[in-house]
Structures are given as C-alpha cells and as structure tokens.
Design a protein around this motif. Structure first.
Motif, PDB file in Angstrom:
ATOM      1  N   ALA A 145       5.832   0.551  10.731  1.00  0.00           N
ATOM      2  CA  ALA A 145       4.857  -0.054   9.818  1.00  0.00           C
ATOM      3  C   ALA A 145       5.459  -0.209   8.428  1.00  0.00           C
ATOM      4  CB  ALA A 145       3.596   0.799   9.744  1.00  0.00           C
ATOM      5  N   ASP A 146       5.026  -1.240   7.747  1.00  0.00           N
ATOM      6  CA  ASP A 146       5.446  -1.519   6.381  1.00  0.00           C
ATOM      7  C   ASP A 146       4.335  -1.063   5.439  1.00  0.00           C
ATOM      8  OD1 ASP A 146       6.123  -2.590   3.927  1.00  0.00           O
ATOM      9  OD2 ASP A 146       6.827  -4.489   4.742  1.00  0.00           O
ATOM     10  N   PRO A 147       4.595  -0.104   4.544  1.00  0.00           N
ATOM     11  CA  PRO A 147       3.519   0.382   3.663  1.00  0.00           C
ATOM     12  C   PRO A 147       2.973  -0.691   2.734  1.00  0.00           C
ATOM     13  CG  PRO A 147       5.656   1.247   2.971  1.00  0.00           C
ATOM     14  CD  PRO A 147       5.867   0.600   4.295  1.00  0.00           C
ATOM     15  N   MET A 148       3.705  -1.763   2.504  1.00  0.00           N
ATOM     16  CA  MET A 148       3.217  -2.839   1.655  1.00  0.00           C
ATOM     17  C   MET A 148       2.322  -3.809   2.420  1.00  0.00           C
ATOM     18  SD  MET A 148       4.703  -1.566  -0.835  1.00  0.00           S
ATOM     19  CE  MET A 148       3.987  -2.673  -2.011  1.00  0.00           C
ATOM     20  N   ASP A 149       2.281  -3.682   3.744  1.00  0.00           N
ATOM     21  CA  ASP A 149       1.455  -4.556   4.575  1.00  0.00           C
ATOM     22  C   ASP A 149      -0.020  -4.277   4.279  1.00  0.00           C
ATOM     23  OD1 ASP A 149       0.113  -5.900   6.646  1.00  0.00           O
ATOM     24  OD2 ASP A 149       1.722  -5.520   8.074  1.00  0.00           O
ATOM     25  N   VAL A 150      -0.767  -5.315   4.006  1.00  0.00           N
ATOM     26  CA  VAL A 150      -2.168  -5.169   3.599  1.00  0.00           C
ATOM     27  C   VAL A 150      -3.024  -4.553   4.699  1.00  0.00           C
ATOM     28  CG1 VAL A 150      -2.972  -7.423   4.379  1.00  0.00           C
ATOM     29  CG2 VAL A 150      -4.008  -6.372   2.343  1.00  0.00           C
ATOM     30  N   ARG A 151      -2.532  -4.540   5.909  1.00  0.00           N
ATOM     31  CA  ARG A 151      -3.329  -4.002   7.016  1.00  0.00           C
ATOM     32  C   ARG A 151      -3.390  -2.480   7.015  1.00  0.00           C
ATOM     33  NH1 ARG A 151      -0.328  -6.591  11.963  1.00  0.00           N
ATOM     34  NH2 ARG A 151       1.412  -5.843  10.687  1.00  0.00           N
ATOM     35  N   TYR A 152      -2.597  -1.833   6.184  1.00  0.00           N
ATOM     36  CA  TYR A 152      -2.534  -0.384   6.181  1.00  0.00           C
ATOM     37  C   TYR A 152      -3.032   0.192   4.849  1.00  0.00           C
ATOM     38  CZ  TYR A 152       0.530  -1.053  10.224  1.00  0.00           C
ATOM     39  OH  TYR A 152       1.040  -1.422  11.438  1.00  0.00           O
ATOM     40  N   ASN A 153      -4.011   1.107   4.933  1.00  0.00           N
ATOM     41  CA  ASN A 153      -4.358   1.952   3.792  1.00  0.00           C
ATOM     42  C   ASN A 153      -3.321   3.071   3.745  1.00  0.00           C
ATOM     43  OD1 ASN A 153      -7.021   0.693   3.236  1.00  0.00           O
ATOM     44  ND2 ASN A 153      -7.565   1.564   5.217  1.00  0.00           N
ATOM     45  N   VAL A 154      -2.656   3.230   2.603  1.00  0.00           N
ATOM     46  CA  VAL A 154      -1.521   4.149   2.582  1.00  0.00           C
ATOM     47  C   VAL A 154      -1.653   5.202   1.492  1.00  0.00           C
ATOM     48  CG1 VAL A 154       0.121   2.540   3.626  1.00  0.00           C
ATOM     49  CG2 VAL A 154      -0.207   2.526   1.147  1.00  0.00           C
ATOM     50  N   SER A 208       3.396  -6.652  -5.843  1.00  0.00           N
ATOM     51  CA  SER A 208       3.572  -5.214  -6.011  1.00  0.00           C
ATOM     52  C   SER A 208       5.056  -4.896  -6.061  1.00  0.00           C
ATOM     53  CB  SER A 208       2.895  -4.462  -4.852  1.00  0.00           C
ATOM     54  OG  SER A 208       3.338  -4.987  -3.607  1.00  0.00           O
ATOM     55  N   LEU A 209       5.364  -3.639  -6.397  1.00  0.00           N
ATOM     56  CA  LEU A 209       6.743  -3.178  -6.389  1.00  0.00           C
ATOM     57  C   LEU A 209       6.997  -2.360  -5.129  1.00  0.00           C
ATOM     58  CD1 LEU A 209       7.531  -2.018 -10.053  1.00  0.00           C
ATOM     59  CD2 LEU A 209       8.314  -4.072  -8.886  1.00  0.00           C
ATOM     60  N   ALA A 210       7.937  -2.814  -4.321  1.00  0.00           N
ATOM     61  CA  ALA A 210       8.288  -2.062  -3.117  1.00  0.00           C
ATOM     62  C   ALA A 210       9.176  -0.878  -3.457  1.00  0.00           C
ATOM     63  CB  ALA A 210       8.993  -2.984  -2.123  1.00  0.00           C
ATOM     64  N   THR A 211       9.980  -1.012  -4.498  1.00  0.00           N
ATOM     65  CA  THR A 211      10.796   0.098  -4.984  1.00  0.00           C
ATOM     66  C   THR A 211      10.571   0.233  -6.484  1.00  0.00           C
ATOM     67  OG1 THR A 211      12.744  -1.274  -5.452  1.00  0.00           O
ATOM     68  CG2 THR A 211      12.559  -0.357  -3.230  1.00  0.00           C
ATOM     69  N   GLY A 212      10.799   1.427  -7.008  1.00  0.00           N
ATOM     70  CA  GLY A 212      10.480   1.685  -8.403  1.00  0.00           C
ATOM     71  C   GLY A 212      11.689   1.974  -9.251  1.00  0.00           C
ATOM     72  N   VAL A 213      11.440   2.189 -10.530  1.00  0.00           N
ATOM     73  CA  VAL A 213      12.487   2.544 -11.479  1.00  0.00           C
ATOM     74  C   VAL A 213      12.674   4.062 -11.513  1.00  0.00           C
ATOM     75  CG1 VAL A 213      13.091   2.516 -13.941  1.00  0.00           C
ATOM     76  CG2 VAL A 213      12.165   0.462 -12.856  1.00  0.00           C
ATOM     77  N   GLY A 214      11.591   4.815 -11.280  1.00  0.00           N
ATOM     78  CA  GLY A 214      11.716   6.267 -11.173  1.00  0.00           C
ATOM     79  C   GLY A 214      11.396   7.044 -12.420  1.00  0.00           C
ATOM     80  N   SER A 215      10.801   6.381 -13.410  1.00  0.00           N
ATOM     81  CA  SER A 215      10.436   7.068 -14.653  1.00  0.00           C
ATOM     82  C   SER A 215       8.936   6.993 -14.859  1.00  0.00           C
ATOM     83  CB  SER A 215      11.149   6.429 -15.850  1.00  0.00           C
ATOM     84  OG  SER A 215      10.600   6.890 -17.071  1.00  0.00           O
ATOM     85  N   ASN A 216       8.297   8.153 -14.978  1.00  0.00           N
ATOM     86  CA  ASN A 216       6.869   8.187 -15.244  1.00  0.00           C
ATOM     87  C   ASN A 216       6.545   7.504 -16.567  1.00  0.00           C
ATOM     88  OD1 ASN A 216       4.043   9.337 -15.065  1.00  0.00           O
ATOM     89  ND2 ASN A 216       4.771  10.373 -16.893  1.00  0.00           N
ATOM     90  N   ASP A 217       7.402   7.653 -17.550  1.00  0.00           N
ATOM     91  CA  ASP A 217       7.144   7.103 -18.879  1.00  0.00           C
ATOM     92  C   ASP A 217       7.221   5.580 -18.894  1.00  0.00           C
ATOM     93  OD1 ASP A 217       7.209   9.722 -20.685  1.00  0.00           O
ATOM     94  OD2 ASP A 217       8.821   9.849 -19.225  1.00  0.00           O
ATOM     95  N   ILE A 218       8.079   5.011 -18.076  1.00  0.00           N
ATOM     96  CA  ILE A 218       8.168   3.558 -17.984  1.00  0.00           C
ATOM     97  C   ILE A 218       7.021   3.011 -17.153  1.00  0.00           C
ATOM     98  CG2 ILE A 218       9.577   1.617 -17.185  1.00  0.00           C
ATOM     99  CD1 ILE A 218      12.054   3.310 -17.809  1.00  0.00           C
ATOM    100  N   LYS A 276      -7.545  -2.896   0.990  1.00  0.00           N
ATOM    101  CA  LYS A 276      -6.450  -1.945   1.207  1.00  0.00           C
ATOM    102  C   LYS A 276      -6.537  -0.826   0.178  1.00  0.00           C
ATOM    103  CE  LYS A 276      -1.360  -1.690   0.745  1.00  0.00           C
ATOM    104  NZ  LYS A 276      -0.937  -1.203   2.077  1.00  0.00           N
ATOM    105  N   GLY A 277      -6.588   0.412   0.632  1.00  0.00           N
ATOM    106  CA  GLY A 277      -6.472   1.553  -0.252  1.00  0.00           C
ATOM    107  C   GLY A 277      -5.013   1.905  -0.436  1.00  0.00           C
ATOM    108  N   HIS A 278      -4.623   2.229  -1.669  1.00  0.00           N
ATOM    109  CA  HIS A 278      -3.200   2.419  -1.965  1.00  0.00           C
ATOM    110  C   HIS A 278      -3.057   3.599  -2.931  1.00  0.00           C
ATOM    111  CE1 HIS A 278       0.874   0.630  -1.906  1.00  0.00           C
ATOM    112  NE2 HIS A 278       0.975   1.134  -3.129  1.00  0.00           N
TER     113      HIS A 278
END
Length: 825
Positions: free
Chosen positions: A342-351, A77-87, A378-380
């Motif tokens: 908590a780390d939102p990328m951790d599979v133990r958390y539905n975020v 997964s991506l922990a940080t993004g590029v910030g463009s909806n179009d991309i 995991k719900g995301h």
C-alpha cells in the motif's frame, strides 16, 4: 495472396509468445489509427481515473482528459520531508485540497477551481450563475492541447506535476533558511509512486531546490545544504457520490467545521452555513441499539513504526472503538498495519505516519475533506518519533532510576508508552473531525482531545507515576462521536435528537471549550488550559510545586546512566526545574478571569461570570511562590556536580540558556523561570481585564492592587545576601523590565499603560531612598542600575528597548507545541 491455415496459426502463436514475454510495466503497444494513439505510441500507459502516459526518454507525462466540466478533487502533499520541525516540511505533510475541473478554451485546457466559499443552493440556474459570476474563481494551470479525438484531448502535464505546489521555496525563505529555487535539471518523476486506479490518479516527482543556505536548521538536516531534495505527491481524486448527508455544525459539539455563504438563503435566515467535518458512516440497521456499519472506518499504521511503539500506537488508536460502540456501532472503527504493497499517500487509506525529525516537535492530525460537504475522505496522522524519548527523559528526571547496584525501573518506558497511546488517540480524534477539548482536564479527564500533563503523585514521599496518563476514551469523546456519527432511524427529527445529545451531556457536567479559550498569554478562561491537571488550577499548582521541590532535592547522579558525562545531568534537570510551567499558565488565567461557555439561547448554560475575587487572590499567592527564591534555587550539592559540557557534547536547545560562556548558569535559569510567570501575569489583555472588571465591580481586584502585591513580594521584600539575594535581584530586574514593557505596549489600553507607568515612577522614588540607606554593595549596585534604566526609559521612551531576557528551553512536556498544526480547517 491467401495464407495457409498452418502459417496463420504460427503467426498467432508467435504473437502470443511476444505478449507473454513482455515485462510487467513495459509500454503497451499503441495503435496509430488515431491522433492521440499516434502521439503516445511507445510510451508507458497508465490506465485509470485519468489515463496518462509516461515518456521515459524525455521524463514527461502526457494526460488524457476525457472529463470536461466534471469536478474532482486535487490534493498535493510531501511524500518525503526535510526533517526539521522548525522548518515544518515533514514527510506526509498535506497541502490544501481543492475542487477543480478541466475546461476547454480553444487550443488550451484550463484547470479551474470553482469558488465554493460563495454558493447559491438553488434549483434556479440563473440564481446560481449570478453568484458564480460575482466572485472570482482560480485557474490553477493552463495546458496546451497536443492531440484530440472524439471528445478527448491529450496534454502534456509535466510542468504542472513538477511545480512547487507545496511551497518548499517559500517555506525555506520564511524560516530564514535561504533563497532556493526549483532546479528542473535535478528533478524527475518518481515512478514507484506514480500510479493509477479507477477512482484516483497518483503522481509523484523528485524535486530539487538549489540555493544558498542561510540558516542552521537546513544545514543540520541536509547532506549538501545548497541542494535540498524532496518528493512531492499530487492526486486527482473522484469526488464522493451524493449519498453523504452533511450535518449542521454546533459549536458545543466539539467538531471542526467548514463554512460557506449561501446567497439563496431566505433573508430571515443566516447566510453563512456551517457543516461539521466527519467520515461517512452508516449503520446496517439504524433501528438497532447496536449495529454493524455498512462500511467501517479503517486506519492503517505506518509499517516503519518499531516495537514496542507499534503496539502502543495500535492500542491507543483503537480506543475510538469504545466511542463508536457508545454511539451504537459494532466494530465500526478498526486500526490495522498498513499492507506492504500500500502507498500511504493513496487517498484510499487513512494512515497514521511515524515521522522522524532532527528535533522534537508537534504531532498533528490532518484530513483530506470534500470542501462541498465536510465529508472526510482521508484521515492523515503525523506522529513525531522523538516524542516518546522526551517522555522517557521526563520520567528519568522524576524517578532518578539509575541507583548503583539496583535494576533499572521499567516505569520510564511504561510512562512513555502510556503517553503514546493517548497521543495516538488524540491525533486520530482530529482526523475523525474532533477539535481540542481543553476543559476536560478539570472534569476528571473527560476527553483524550485535551493536552495531558503527566499526573505525578507522591506516595510515602516517593514519586508515583502509576497514573501518569489515562488509558481509555473519555465520556466527552463518547458524546462527541455520538453527536457526529449517530445514524438515526427514518422519521427521526435529527435537529431535536442532536440537541438532546448535547443537553444530556450538559446535565452530567460535561463542557466543551477549545483552542482560543486555552491559550495562556491572553486567555481568560479559568478551566480551559493546555498541559494542566486538577479541578482547581491554583490548588494543582501548589501540589506541583511540592512535587518539584522533592524532585529537585533528590536530583543527582542517579538521574543519568552510569558512564554518561556528568554534564548531561542538565538534560534531565531542565524539565524538572520548569516542571511547573504549564500549571503556572493555568493558574495565571484565574487573574482577571472570566468563566463562560459556548452557550446558545435557551440551552441553560451559564453565559459569563467573573472569577471570584477570593479565587484570584489565592491564585496570585501561589503564583508568587513560583518567583520566590526558595522555588528558584538549585540545591548547592547539585550545582557542584554539573560541569561545563565536554568535547562532543555541545550546548543545544534542550538545555538552559546561559550568560557564563561554558559553566552552568543558575541565575539565568532563574531569570527564565521568573519571566515565565511575570510576563504572563503582566500580559496587556490580562491587565486590561483587571482594569475593566474592577471598574464594573469594585470587589474585583484592581490592576493596581495586583501590581502592588507583586512588588511587595519582590522588590520591596526584605533583601537577603548571597545566593538568595542574587535570586531576588534577578527577579526584580525581570519585574521592572515587564512593567516598563507594559507601559509602552501599543496593544495595552491607555489606562493600563498609565498604571504601569505609575508603578515604575513609584519604584523610582522608593529605590532613590533605598540607595541612600543601603550598605550592601550588591544591592546598592542593583538599585543604582535600576534607577538608571528607569531614567533612560522615562527620558526617551520611544528609544527604550526591552532587555533580552533569556527564555526557557522548548517545553510542552512533549515539544514546543504538540500539534499546533493539528488541523487545516
């Protein structure tokens, strides 16, 4: 030599002191008595599911593999993004989850992905082997053994953990932003999110992509567009135990599904198996009408969400507890704020993630699932933060709230927050396994899994937003959750009990129809739509047009705040001018429409039924209102107060496209609105249904009759002068372009193309006569130019290119497509 007791004690105390002074996270001292220990001596140890070591000097990770031929889940997964909806490379974006295992091959270790699309559910190992050997597997990576001992091996995992699994380079190329490559010199592991736990190992790396920027999207969101840096997260997750009971998929129940082929199936049964996707949930007492859960489902909201948005999202997501209570659970669904550590990328958390982008766009609900069973691990949820501002803007356009000397109404914020509650419930619903339920808007808002358009009323001639959005879970949502999550007492015939849930819902008038039935371009279902309201689409469109007329008549300086540039009236004007766009999409589906259900043999549902001719004609009459000059005109007083954009306020995607350089272009706005209706009405699949249904039943409207009525209301209507006449000419050009396009469309049937061609020929003959008798220069010019276009089209059809009609700004009262990427199943 024998040491004294005092000296031994002193050495022991010094050892304890050294241990006590060691900082948390420092490398543990490694013994050198084994090959692996010798190799990792001095490296930082991460004990957990797969033990691994970090070499800080070389920025490398060494992985200890002690579980060979044992399947686990690999997720990236991506922990940080590029910030463009179009991309589309958002913070928190999930990649595909994959069941994998490590296999030893001499000096190598292979990471192998078995093929779970093809199985043999059998106790016969030879039968299973025959299927395994018949279909390809995938080797995702190969590792070189660095050291080994006692059934364990040590491999360097750096290259694997830093590869571009999310396809960032590919995505940037596909969106025409440039050719980028991963630059390992500017990439490194990110230790704050590199962690290990007993049942999951987490790795995160900062990845930098170097390239030559070619698109404006990447330039708009990156400080140095030649260097795009994100963080990628990878997880190794222990698969769930075998205590989860998969539930068979039923297309009437409203769930996503996974499917596979079981080659051990008896020949009298279907080989393709379908399982619905859902979380694991069990009652403490399955015999009780209301029972607590053995382990409740808990979701966590992003701590970066500000107030009052935070409270609205918590409230909306918690609506689902109403549905679980209806299914017999007490406090089985909870929503809390994500713990600070908590780390939102951790599979133990539905975020539920609150994600920022440079432009508004969709939200979506994704899940990490067990591909073997359909169990959601995991719900995301990803919620775009600009959504709330778009709803606020819509409310500003509707209410004109900035009257001088009067306090600003709180209705805008109230409406925007009401929509956020519904949005939170909607996206969480996807992560519970639920698909879109697009017929519910015609059933008194039966589900939050529909796309709701704000319901606007006129009370004493004034806009009323008091019921813009619903404030609760709908009756269909309760049916769906009961179907998916009901925990039946021992001895229950589950298949019969589940079917009874659906049958009871059918008796109450609830139906389920999803994405493929709701799309406006070629869709045919009269009651499954996006962003609509009301039981009858034509009646609701007529009502919406009346509201739009009032809003545009009252539109003016009170729609923007004091001190705002007058040109920014356009931002609030756009959603008002195109306020009818989604109800238009709903109404047009009545033309050549087919009412149907996901019927099973014997369930009593209607299978198919053509829409009644009278309903189609009523819909056509209302659709023609949308392209009439009276609907397309802007009030003259309004046009006089929209100046060109001032310095610092450039034109952007949220305002109308223009052909007048700087000034507001009322005629091109009308062109966009007219094409919005006519391109849908003349869609090749809709035209094809009109041809077929009329051939089968002469009472059904024919394509010829529909086109004749449209032509009579436009090209052949009495010509006017001035602004109204200019709008007529604009609409005529749009119609002619759509007719010629339809006659050449390779997706249209020959008869559809023939009929469209005939209508173009008839228009040529009619216009030829009109040129002779028309004195008005504007109309003579229009007919002459149209005739020239027709001659060019007829003489060289293979070279004909459709006119570049300008499209409306992005719509969907929320974004281009609110959650088009809602699920990955």
């Amino acid at each position: 030599m024998k040491l004294s007791h005092t000296l031994v004690l002193l050495l022991f105390m010094l050892s304890l002191s050294a241990v006590a002074q060691r900082k948390k996270g420092d490398p543990e001292p490694a013994a050198t008595s084994s090959p692996i220990a010798a190799k990792v001596a001095g490296l930082q140890k991460f004990p957990g599911y797969f033990e691994y070591y970090y070499d800080e000097k070389q920025d490398k990770i060494f992985l200890v593999i002690d579980k060979f031929d044992t399947e686990f889940l690999y997720v990236y997964s991506l922990a940080t993004g590029v910030g463009s909806n179009d991309i589309g490379l958002d913070r928190g974006k999930l990649g595909a989850e994959q069941v994998v295992k490590f296999e030893r091959r001499g000096p190598k270790v292979l990471l192998v992905q078995p093929n779970y699309f093809y199985r043999a559910i059998s106790a016969n190992k030879d039968e299973r082997r025959a299927v395994e050997e018949a279909f390809a597997q995938s080797v995702l990576h190969g590792f070189k053994v660095e050291a080994e001992e006692g059934g364990k091996v040590l491999v360097e995992a750096t290259d694997f953990l830093m590869e571009d699994a999310q396809g960032v380079s590919e995505t940037l190329a596909e969106t025409k932003q440039g050719n980028y490559r991963l630059d390992t010199k500017r990439s490194a592991f990110y230790l704050p999110r590199t962690k290990n736990f007993p049942q999951n190992s987490e790795f995160e790396a900062t990845l930098t992509f170097a390239g030559d920027p070619a698109g404006n999207y990447i330039r708009s969101v990156t400080p140095s567009p030649s260097s795009v840096t994100v963080r990628q997260h990878k997880s190794f997750i222990q698969l769930p135990d075998n205590n989860y009971a998969p539930r068979t998929f039923d297309p009437r129940a409203g769930y996503f599904n996974i499917s596979y082929y079981d080659y051990a199936t008896p020949i009298a049964e279907p080989i393709e198996k379908r399982l619905l996707t859902r979380h694991r949930l069990k009652k403490k007492d399955p015999t009780a009408a209301l029972s607590e859960a053995v382990e409740p489902i808990v979701y966590y909201l992003d701590r970066g969400t500000p107030e009052p948005i935070r409270s609205a999202l918590l409230d909306g997501a918690r609506w689902w507890n109403q549905a679980f209570e209806a299914a017999g659970y007490k406090d089985a669904f909870r929503v809390e704020l994500l713990p600070e550590d908590a780390d939102p990328m951790d599979v133990r958390y539905n975020v539920i993630n609150w994600v920022h982008r440079s432009t508004r766009g969709w939200s979506y609900g994704a899940s990490v699932i067990d591909p073997r069973t359909g169990e959601i691990i995991k719900g995301h949820v990803t919620l775009g933060s600009l959504r709330v501002r778009q709803d606020y803007l819509i409310a500003e356009g509707l209410l004109a709230p900035y009257e001088e000397g009067k306090p600003v109404s709180k209705e805008m914020e109230a409406m925007a927050l009401a929509r956020l509650r519904q949005l939170a419930a909607h996206e969480v619903g996807h992560t519970l396994g639920l698909a879109h339920a697009y017929s519910s808007s015609t059933e008194n808002l039966a589900s939050v899994m529909d796309y709701p358009h704000p319901y606007v009323a006129l009370t004493n001639g004034k806009v009323d937003l008091s019921h813009a959005y619903d404030d609760k879970i709908g009756p269909w949502d309760k049916v769906a959750i009961t179907y998916g999550y009901q925990d039946f007492p021992s001895g229950t015939d589950e298949k019969s009990a589940l079917n009874n849930i659906i049958q009871q819902s059918l008796k109450t008038g609830l139906t389920f129809l999803s994405d493929q039935d709701a799309r406006p371009t070629g869709g045919s279902h009269p009651y499954a739509h996006l962003w609509d309201n009301g039981k009858n689409p034509a009646d609701e469109l007529s009502r919406v047009l009346d509201i739009r007329t009032v809003v545009l008549k009252n539109f003016g300086v009170n729609n923007i705040k004091p001190g705002a540039p007058m040109a920014t009236l356009e931002e609030a004007l756009v959603p008002m001018y195109f306020f009818h766009r989604y109800q238009t999409e709903a109404c047009v589906k009545l033309i050549g429409g087919l009412n149907y259900r996901y019927a099973l043999r014997g369930d009593g549902q209607p299978v198919t039924e053509m829409v009644a001719p009278a309903e189609q004609m009523k819909a056509l009459d209302v659709l023609l209102k949308t392209i009439a000059p009276a609907s397309l005109m802007f009030p003259e007083d309004l046009l006089k107060i929209i100046p060109p954009r001032p310095l610092g306020f450039d034109r952007h995607r949220e305002v109308v496209k223009i052909r007048t350089e700087l000034t507001f272009d009322a005629l091109t706005a009308a062109e966009s609105a007219a094409d919005m209706t006519l391109s849908l009405l003349l869609h090749p699949s809709r035209a094809g249904r009109l041809v077929e249904y009329h051939a089968r039943d002469e009472k059904q409207p024919s394509l010829e009759s529909v086109l004749d009525k449209v032509i009579a209301a436009t090209v052949k209507s009495a010509s006017k002068n001035g602004y109204e006449g200019a709008l007529q000419i604009t609409v005529n050009n749009v119609l002619l372009d759509n007719l010629m396009t339809l006659s050449l469309d390779p997706d249209a049937s020959n008869q559809v193309r023939a009929i469209a061609y005939l209508k173009v020929e008839q228009l040529r003959n009619w216009m030829t006569e009109r040129v002779k008798i028309t004195a008005n220069e504007d109309w003579r010019a229009h007919y002459t130019f149209a005739l020239n276009r027709i001659r060019t089209f007829q003489n060289n059809p293979e070279d004909y290119k459709r006119e570049k009609l300008l499209t409306p700004p992005p719509g969907a009262p929320i974004g281009q497509q609110e959650d088009a990427a809602c699920q990955r199943f």
